[in-house]
Design an enzyme around this catalytic site. Sequence first.
Site, PDB file in Angstrom:
ATOM      1  CE  LYS A   1      64.650   8.636  50.542  1.00  0.00           C
ATOM      2  NZ  LYS A   1      65.358   9.005  51.702  1.00  0.00           N
ATOM      3  CG  ASN A   2      61.839   9.597  53.628  1.00  0.00           C
ATOM      4  OD1 ASN A   2      62.889   9.336  53.353  1.00  0.00           O
ATOM      5  ND2 ASN A   2      61.437  10.772  53.409  1.00  0.00           N
TER       6      ASN A   2
ATOM      7  NE  ARG B   1      67.606  11.367  56.914  1.00  0.00           N
ATOM      8  CZ  ARG B   1      66.878  11.451  55.738  1.00  0.00           C
ATOM      9  NH1 ARG B   1      67.703  11.662  54.575  1.00  0.00           N
ATOM     10  NH2 ARG B   1      65.639  11.176  55.516  1.00  0.00           N
TER      11      ARG B   1
ATOM     12  CG  ASP C   1      69.546  13.235  49.185  1.00  0.00           C
ATOM     13  OD1 ASP C   1      70.520  12.432  48.727  1.00  0.00           O
ATOM     14  OD2 ASP C   1      68.650  12.924  49.316  1.00  0.00           O
TER      15      ASP C   1
ATOM     16  CG  ASP D   1      61.257  15.246  51.005  1.00  0.00           C
ATOM     17  OD1 ASP D   1      62.251  15.163  50.599  1.00  0.00           O
ATOM     18  OD2 ASP D   1      61.258  14.953  52.152  1.00  0.00           O
TER      19      ASP D   1
ATOM     20  CB  VAL E   1      61.960  21.661  56.836  1.00  0.00           C
ATOM     21  CG1 VAL E   1      62.440  20.214  57.441  1.00  0.00           C
ATOM     22  CG2 VAL E   1      60.517  21.959  56.878  1.00  0.00           C
TER      23      VAL E   1
END
Length: 438
Positions: free
Chosen positions: A24-25, A94, A118, A306, A328
């Site tokens: 996804k990123n 984002r 999120d 993550d 993080v």
Amino acid sequence: MNEEVWLIEPSGPLRGDVEVRGSKNGVSKHMVAAMLGTGESTIHNAPDVGEVGITAQMLRALGIDVEITPREIRIAQGPQINPHVPAAFTGLNRIPILMLGPLLHLAGEAFVPLVGGDPIGRRPVDFHVEALRAMGAEVEVSDTGVYAKAKRLRGTRLELPYPSVGATETILMSAVLAEGKTVLKGAAMEPEVVELALFLQRMGARIELSPDRRIVIEGVDRLRGASTWLNGDRIEAFSYLAAGLITGGEVRVHGCPQDRLVTAITTLARMGAEMDITDDYVSASAPDGLRAAAVQTDTHPGFMTDWQTPLMVLFTQAQGMSVLHETVFENRLVYVPALQRMGCEIEVFDVCLGGPACRYHDTNAKHSAVVRGVSKLRGADVTLPDIRAGFSAVLAAAAAEGTSTLRGVHHIERGYHRPFEQFASLGLKVSREEAPQG
């Protein structure tokens, strides 16, 4: 108005094969980078996730042509560029902030609404804004978004105070067509960032990845379209490995190279998992059970932030007291109450446990957790606050006694490739139902 919920009945060990696609990123950043090419770009092995649709809608609103097929995305500049991302996209994800640099190159000005994503902690736009100002852009930040203008960006020397992935990506996409050389120190070097840099290089960018988190970019006059194949999603890969272990089964994950999972694989091995690694797949099983561990998240190549949501559920099924230290994001543990309702014995703290003091050590951020295993999990009715928390709740439900009702499942589908079908293929009894909202 009704929303879709998932009903999950535990059905024993999850076993089978899962193929993960591009992350996804990664896919959304490649889609933004493709704006910069004068010809058509093709992104292969794209996942079927909500994030792709949202980013495609944004690009089309800017005058970019986007065509999505089951496994690839084709992107090309349209005849006219509209440099304003509509306010309707405020807070969805984002991606808008990453469009500032490309839009300045294409139109000399840009407006993007405020970022979303999120609710896992502040994602300040300061790093992005300061970098663009240093490159010669005039930038105004308001309550509604960010407006910028520049005739042409200029290369400069930049240093990030923290290796932010998003800010590094903004600088990459702004510097490739800037006048002169940009030297970035303190860059993020996550696999997805390197993958984006390689895609830009295919488009004709001049990028040098130097030691000590340093990236040198020599601006060029134009970029062309390019084609690329996305590597498998390392978050998804780890999540499915954990799904097998949590339920006493074994999942073979295909499509994610071992080098993207190095730290995760070693962490699982330390907990007693038996790893089977080949060129085709990675699998994990624990016939003798799992041991507790202390893990600290960090920027790459450390343990990925993550990964800690599925790890937290895994801790509940490991013998003894485990410790997690999140360094993080300060609000990443927002999902813990949902897991506690399912019987996970987790306590959160605002001090640094399981590692040296981090940048949140003198704040009120609850960023450490102690987990007691083996916890007896029970089915519950829970609402999922974000993508990763959603997946972890599915894992807890798979190992629980009794039926679970999961609300807010659209979060999972925004970030994972067809998770409902994947879980069903592994033997999980999961069904979809309509339920009233609220």
